[in-house]
Each structure stands twice: as structure tokens, then as C-alpha cells.
Design a protein around this motif. Structure first.
Motif, PDB file in Angstrom:
ATOM      1  N   ASP A 160     -38.469  14.493 -43.018  1.00  0.00           N
ATOM      2  CA  ASP A 160     -37.042  14.199 -43.293  1.00  0.00           C
ATOM      3  C   ASP A 160     -36.145  15.287 -43.873  1.00  0.00           C
ATOM      4  OD1 ASP A 160     -37.792  11.575 -43.111  1.00  0.00           O
ATOM      5  OD2 ASP A 160     -38.190  11.127 -45.147  1.00  0.00           O
ATOM      6  N   TYR A 161     -36.869  16.413 -44.463  1.00  0.00           N
ATOM      7  CA  TYR A 161     -36.324  17.672 -44.987  1.00  0.00           C
ATOM      8  C   TYR A 161     -35.660  18.204 -43.736  1.00  0.00           C
ATOM      9  CZ  TYR A 161     -36.340  22.567 -46.245  1.00  0.00           C
ATOM     10  OH  TYR A 161     -35.902  24.030 -46.178  1.00  0.00           O
ATOM     11  N   LEU A 162     -36.583  18.409 -42.473  1.00  0.00           N
ATOM     12  CA  LEU A 162     -35.947  19.024 -41.328  1.00  0.00           C
ATOM     13  C   LEU A 162     -34.949  18.520 -40.745  1.00  0.00           C
ATOM     14  CD1 LEU A 162     -39.240  20.140 -39.269  1.00  0.00           C
ATOM     15  CD2 LEU A 162     -37.727  21.411 -40.759  1.00  0.00           C
ATOM     16  N   GLU A 190     -52.295  11.253 -48.436  1.00  0.00           N
ATOM     17  CA  GLU A 190     -50.905  11.580 -47.808  1.00  0.00           C
ATOM     18  C   GLU A 190     -50.205  12.508 -48.805  1.00  0.00           C
ATOM     19  OE1 GLU A 190     -49.303  10.471 -45.192  1.00  0.00           O
ATOM     20  OE2 GLU A 190     -51.235   9.465 -44.674  1.00  0.00           O
ATOM     21  N   ASP A 191     -50.741  12.844 -50.063  1.00  0.00           N
ATOM     22  CA  ASP A 191     -50.146  13.692 -50.817  1.00  0.00           C
ATOM     23  C   ASP A 191     -50.311  15.074 -50.575  1.00  0.00           C
ATOM     24  OD1 ASP A 191     -49.110  11.529 -52.427  1.00  0.00           O
ATOM     25  OD2 ASP A 191     -50.951  11.465 -53.675  1.00  0.00           O
ATOM     26  N   ILE A 192     -49.241  15.986 -50.786  1.00  0.00           N
ATOM     27  CA  ILE A 192     -49.482  17.492 -50.619  1.00  0.00           C
ATOM     28  C   ILE A 192     -49.352  18.155 -52.225  1.00  0.00           C
ATOM     29  CG2 ILE A 192     -48.386  19.485 -49.729  1.00  0.00           C
ATOM     30  CD1 ILE A 192     -47.466  17.439 -47.314  1.00  0.00           C
ATOM     31  N   VAL A 193     -49.826  18.926 -52.543  1.00  0.00           N
ATOM     32  CA  VAL A 193     -49.902  19.391 -54.077  1.00  0.00           C
ATOM     33  C   VAL A 193     -49.854  21.074 -53.747  1.00  0.00           C
ATOM     34  CG1 VAL A 193     -51.141  19.878 -56.222  1.00  0.00           C
ATOM     35  CG2 VAL A 193     -51.233  17.578 -54.933  1.00  0.00           C
ATOM     36  N   ALA A 194     -49.164  21.654 -54.490  1.00  0.00           N
ATOM     37  CA  ALA A 194     -49.008  23.090 -54.341  1.00  0.00           C
ATOM     38  C   ALA A 194     -50.232  23.827 -55.352  1.00  0.00           C
ATOM     39  CB  ALA A 194     -47.735  23.753 -55.076  1.00  0.00           C
ATOM     40  N   LYS A 213     -45.999  14.385 -45.955  1.00  0.00           N
ATOM     41  CA  LYS A 213     -45.800  14.908 -44.628  1.00  0.00           C
ATOM     42  C   LYS A 213     -44.372  14.101 -44.262  1.00  0.00           C
ATOM     43  CE  LYS A 213     -48.832  14.831 -41.760  1.00  0.00           C
ATOM     44  NZ  LYS A 213     -49.718  14.347 -40.682  1.00  0.00           N
ATOM     45  N   GLN A 214     -44.004  13.028 -44.551  1.00  0.00           N
ATOM     46  CA  GLN A 214     -42.778  12.192 -44.146  1.00  0.00           C
ATOM     47  C   GLN A 214     -41.744  13.063 -44.723  1.00  0.00           C
ATOM     48  OE1 GLN A 214     -42.474   9.973 -41.644  1.00  0.00           O
ATOM     49  NE2 GLN A 214     -40.204  10.432 -42.254  1.00  0.00           N
ATOM     50  N   HIS A 215     -41.867  13.491 -46.148  1.00  0.00           N
ATOM     51  CA  HIS A 215     -40.896  14.182 -46.702  1.00  0.00           C
ATOM     52  C   HIS A 215     -40.504  15.458 -46.054  1.00  0.00           C
ATOM     53  CE1 HIS A 215     -42.029  12.123 -51.003  1.00  0.00           C
ATOM     54  NE2 HIS A 215     -41.132  11.395 -50.151  1.00  0.00           N
ATOM     55  N   ALA A 227     -45.188  17.221 -35.053  1.00  0.00           N
ATOM     56  CA  ALA A 227     -45.973  18.184 -34.658  1.00  0.00           C
ATOM     57  C   ALA A 227     -45.811  19.717 -35.289  1.00  0.00           C
ATOM     58  CB  ALA A 227     -46.263  18.286 -33.423  1.00  0.00           C
ATOM     59  N   LEU A 228     -44.484  19.969 -35.415  1.00  0.00           N
ATOM     60  CA  LEU A 228     -44.087  21.069 -35.890  1.00  0.00           C
ATOM     61  C   LEU A 228     -44.622  21.216 -37.666  1.00  0.00           C
ATOM     62  CD1 LEU A 228     -42.567  23.530 -34.931  1.00  0.00           C
ATOM     63  CD2 LEU A 228     -40.781  22.776 -35.956  1.00  0.00           C
ATOM     64  N   VAL A 229     -44.092  20.277 -38.337  1.00  0.00           N
ATOM     65  CA  VAL A 229     -44.625  20.090 -39.694  1.00  0.00           C
ATOM     66  C   VAL A 229     -46.123  19.869 -39.728  1.00  0.00           C
ATOM     67  CG1 VAL A 229     -44.582  18.355 -41.600  1.00  0.00           C
ATOM     68  CG2 VAL A 229     -42.616  18.718 -40.288  1.00  0.00           C
TER      69      VAL A 229
END
Length: 491
Positions: A106-108, A160-164, A101-103, A140-142
Motif C-alpha cells: 500500500d505504501y508503494l 504477518e507482523d514485521i518488527v524492527a 507486507k500489505q502495508h 514480488a518487489l516488496v
């Protein structure tokens, strides 16, 4: 606006007769986007002929001051990223740029959206402009976007991990909206014929912007009475219903009520190819053999403007029911036999069936460009090992072109509004269980094409009768098959 965006047609004088258009979903007239008006004005002035361009905008009196202001005081360019954030995040997750989520937050912070958020917070509904408030807003947007992606099964969030997921990868690969693959996943099991495949395709989000103009719901209702399957339960003012009707009219050679529908048909087919490919992949990922084959048949029907249950001979130029009937009474009674025959034999058969010589010559030229395949398949290294239920294995598939003439890479699809490259799918499945075990997309360019297809063996021990399909994405009646018997031993 279509003329302004899509055609290089400069003029000395441009007259914009109105700044509103009918929006079918809201059932009211709405203003053109300012960018569209600017594009239309930009056609004024002919290079090498004019030193100035003249544009006249006819507008409702209360809006006159607004347009005068925007002409002399350009509006700031705002970001639209927040409206399509789901698809951007999904693409970045698939590529590996975003892994938590933090990535994403940061991307935004490195986007134009973030810059404009600081300069014009009210436009983006940001009330607290403190660093803490901006951080909460972005979080909140993310969070909302990631929850929507998780609900649509495009991603998986593990702590905390996001996987496609596979659906997320399909959406990113084909540049589709995440809601489209979600829809396909929900409906794939219910695809049991050509019409259900067409309905699923037409309901894709990519067709939601197809224009439905004022009073076109009546034209859609009239068109629904002439096409093969009608409109089903779709509303006549829906862009998805119109898409369905236009595709049916194309396949069934129905005449369209107005010229605008021809433009709309071309617009639909700009999207259809990749959306169909994605639907095939979603059905295959779910393991539904029948549904996958129905979608592939729909791809062939669209390419050839001929329904899958009609005789493939009708895909040839100048072919009529009378000529097909004459061919059926002779030896060259199928498309494959016509391709195998010599030019003299083809000419004689067509002339005997009532076709004139000039048209027969044209048909013979087309037949020389159509593929004729022989398919052989066997499990790789089967003599060296035993296979067990659920085990991963490989199938070696050999595809030989029997054509004498060298063929090009472009498909013969004269009725399709745009050129198309020829492509093929290799499938391995069990017809008895309606289970798809493996899928691979290939190009057949050489005289002999050999490829390996990975698959998982069925879950039960014993003898299994499997079928390898080599299916075209463009041609009806020219697919190849090869039966393979596999013995699975208990673990």
C-alpha cells in the motif's frame, strides 16, 4: 560536476570538454548522468550582467544527435525508489508506518514510483500491465526487499507482523544503508585494535561512491607505502581502500599526492561522523567492550589527527616531539596537568621546552577550552535492595568539570575539515569479561552533570568489579573513569 553541484560560480560561457568520466569499479569510461550535464550548463549566465547564457558541449560525434535531442525535448523524470527500496522500507518499519507486507505494498501505491510504473512500465521491467500483473510485480518487489532486510537482521518477520530490530533502528537513525549495519554486526567481534576498527569503518557502503579516477590506483599504491598501516588486503582501485588511506593520511599528517585527494578527504569526512557513531552503537549492542572502546579511540584520532597510542600532548598546536620531550622532563608532563596549571606555569613550561612565546600563548588559550573531568559513580538505591544476576539496575553517574573557565559547545579540532560539536559517551563494563553492560550518549555543558545509566547485571553471583567510562568523541587523553564494585546475590 563537483564544481557545478557544489560551487555558486556563474559564468558567461560554460564549456563542457567531455561527457564521460572514468568509473573505477567497471574500469571503463561511462557517460555523465544527464542531470550532471544540465547542472554544468546551468552555470551559464551571470545574473545582472548577462541576458543569455552560452553553453558549449564537446561530445563524441555518434552522441551528438542524442544530446541535441535531450536539449530540446526534455526526458521524463523517472523514479529511483526501486534502487533504494530496502532503506525506505526499513525507515518506515522503524517509524511504525509499515507493520505487515500489505502495508508495504500500500505504501508503494502512494509513491511517484507507482505513477511512473503505470506510465512507463518497460523502464521498470514490468511486462504485465494488468491490475493483477502490477499487484504481483509490487508484491514480488516488496517480498525481495523484506527478505534482504530480514537476512541482514534489520527486521524480524513473525507470521504477518514485521518488527524492527536494533540494527534496523540504528540504520534508520543514522541514515545508513542496511548493508552497512549488516557488515558492522558481522565484524564487530573481530575489532581488536585501531586498524581493524578503521578497516570496518572504511568498508561501509556510504564510501562506495568515492571517486577513484583513471590511474589513481598507482597513487593509492604509493600512498599505502607512507601511511602507518598500509592498505591491508584491499584492492588499490577500490573506493573503500582509498577511504582507508585518506583517513590514515589525515591522522598521520601525510601529504597527499594531488589536490583532488584533498577534496576527496573532505568528502569522506562528510560521512565519517555518523558512520562512526553507528559503529559504536552496533558494537555496544553486541556487548563487546573492547571493540566499542577501539572505535571510540578511532573517533578521537580522526578528530585530533593523532594516533591513539601517541602522546595526547601532540594534539596541541605548535607541539613537536622536542617540546613534548622537554615537558616530559618537568612536572607538567601530561595534558591533564597542563590544563590544571595556571597560564604562567604553562608559559614557563613551554618556553623552557623550546617553544617561542607567541606559540606558547596560543597553546595556553587552547588549554582553557579543553575539558577536565572528575567522574563518580554508584549503583542507584543499592542500600535499599539486593541485586541479583541478570537483574536490571541503574548506575548514577556524576561528572564534574574542574575547569575554571567557561567552555563552548564546539570541540577544539583544528585539523578536522569541518566544525564539530563536543560529545561524550558513558559506558559501564567489565574489563575481566570484556563485556559492555550499558551505554549512553550525553552532552557535558554544565559544571556538574548527573545522569542515570540503565544496565543488566552480570549473569553470575558474587563480587564484580565494574568500570564506568566517560569517553570523549573528540579528545585524546581526557577520558574519565570510576571503578564500582557490585555484589550480586543468588536468586
Amino acid at each position: 560536476s563537483t564544481l557545478a553541484w557544489g560551487v555558486n560560480l556563474p559564468a558567461h560561457l560554460v564549456v563542457v570538454k567531455g561527457t564521460e568520466f572514468y568509473d573505477a569499479p567497471s574500469k571503463r569510461y561511462v557517460d555523465f548522468p544527464i542531470t550532471d550535464v544540465l547542472q554544468m550548463m546551468g552555470r551559464a549566465g551571470r545574473p545582472q550582467f548577462d541576458t543569455v547564457g552560452i553553453a558549449v558541449i564537446m561530445v563524441h560525434a555518434p552522441k551528438k544527435s542524442f544530446y541535441k535531442r535531450f536539449l530540446y525535448e526534455p526526458f521524463p523524470v523517472e523514479s529511483g525508489l526501486s534502487d533504494c527500496l530496502h532503506n525506505h522500507l526499513n525507515a518506515e518499519i522503524v517509524s511504525g508506518t509499515i507493520q505487515c507486507k500489505q502495508h508495504a505494498v500500500d505504501y508503494l501505491s502512494w509513491t511517484y514510483f507507482f505513477r511512473r510504473l503505470m506510465r512507463n512500465p518497460s523502464y521498470y521491467h514490468l511486462t504485465d500491465t494488468s491490475p493483477e500483473g502490477i499487484s504481483e510485480y509490487l508484491t514480488a518487489l516488496v517480498q525481495q526487499a523484506l527478505e534482504d532486510l530480514e537476512d541482514s537482521e534489520c527486521i524480524e518477520v513473525e507470521e504477518e507482523d514485521i518488527v524492527a530490530t536494533t540494527l534496523g533502528r540504528i540504520a534508520a537513525y543514522y541514515y545508513l544503508d542496511y548493508t552497512t549495519v549488516q557488515l558492522f554486526a558481522k565484524r564487530s567481534e573481530s575489532i581488536d585494535d585501531e586498524f581493524s576498527a578503521l578497516e570496518t569503518l572504511s568498508d561501509a557502503t556510504e564510501f562506495a561512491e568515492l571517486p577513484v579516477r583513471h590511474n589513481e590506483e598507482h597513487l593509492n599504491a604509493d600512498l599505502a607505502k607512507t601511511v602507518r598501516y598500509g592498505a591491508g588486503e584491499g584492492a588499490m582501485e577500490s573506493a573503500h581502500t582509498k577511504t582507508n588511506l585518506l583517513i590514515q593520511a589525515h591522522i598521520g599528517h601525510q601529504s597527499l599526492p594531488i589536490a583532488d585527494y584533498n577534496t576527496d578527504t573532505r568528502t569522506v569526512f562528510e560521512q565519517t561522523g555518523r558512520v562512526l557513531q553507528a559503529l559504536v552503537d552496533v558494537c555496544a549492542d553486541a556487548g563487546f567492550l573492547g571493540a566499542t572502546l577501539h572505535v571510540m579511540k578511532l573517533s578521537q584520532s580522526i578528530s585530533q589527527a593523532c594516533w591513539a597510542d601517541q602522546d595526547p600532548l601532540l594534539t596541541l598546536p605548535y607541539m613537536s616531539e622536542q617540546v613534548v620531550g622537554g615537558l616530559k622532563r618537568g612536572k607538567l608532563n601530561s595534558l591533564r596537568r597542563l590544563i590544571q596549571a595556571s597560564r604562567d606555569q604553562v608559559n614557563h613550561a613551554l618556553r623552557s621546552s623550546g617553544m617561542i612565546q607567541a606559540n606558547a600563548n596560543a597553546v595556553a588559550k587552547v588549554l582553557e577550552q579543553l575539558p577536565l573531568l572528575q567522574v563518580d559513580a554508584a549503583v542507584k538505591d543499592l542500600e535499599k535492595k539486593q541485586l541479583h544476576p541478570g537483574q536490571e539496575a541503574e548506575m548514577t553517574v556524576r561528572v564534574q568539570q574542574l575547569n575554571k573557565n567557561k567552555r563552548g559547545k564546539m570541540a577544539v579540532c583544528p585539523k578536522l575539515p569541518k566544525p564539530k560539536e563536543e560529545g561524550w559517551w558513558i559506558l559501564l563494563g567489565s574489563e575481566a569479561d570484556d563485556e559492555l553492560l550499558g551505554l549512553k550518549r550525553i552532552n557535558i555543558r554544565r559544571h556538574i552533570t548527573t545522569t542515570n545509566l540503565s544496565f543488566l547485571c552480570p549473569e553470575s553471583a558474587g563480587q564484580h568489579s565494574l568500570v564506568v567510562y566517560v569517553v570523549s568523541d573528540s579528545y585524546l587523553g581526557l577520558d574519565g573513569t570510576s571503578a564500582v564494585d557490585v555484589q550480586l546475590y543468588p536468586c
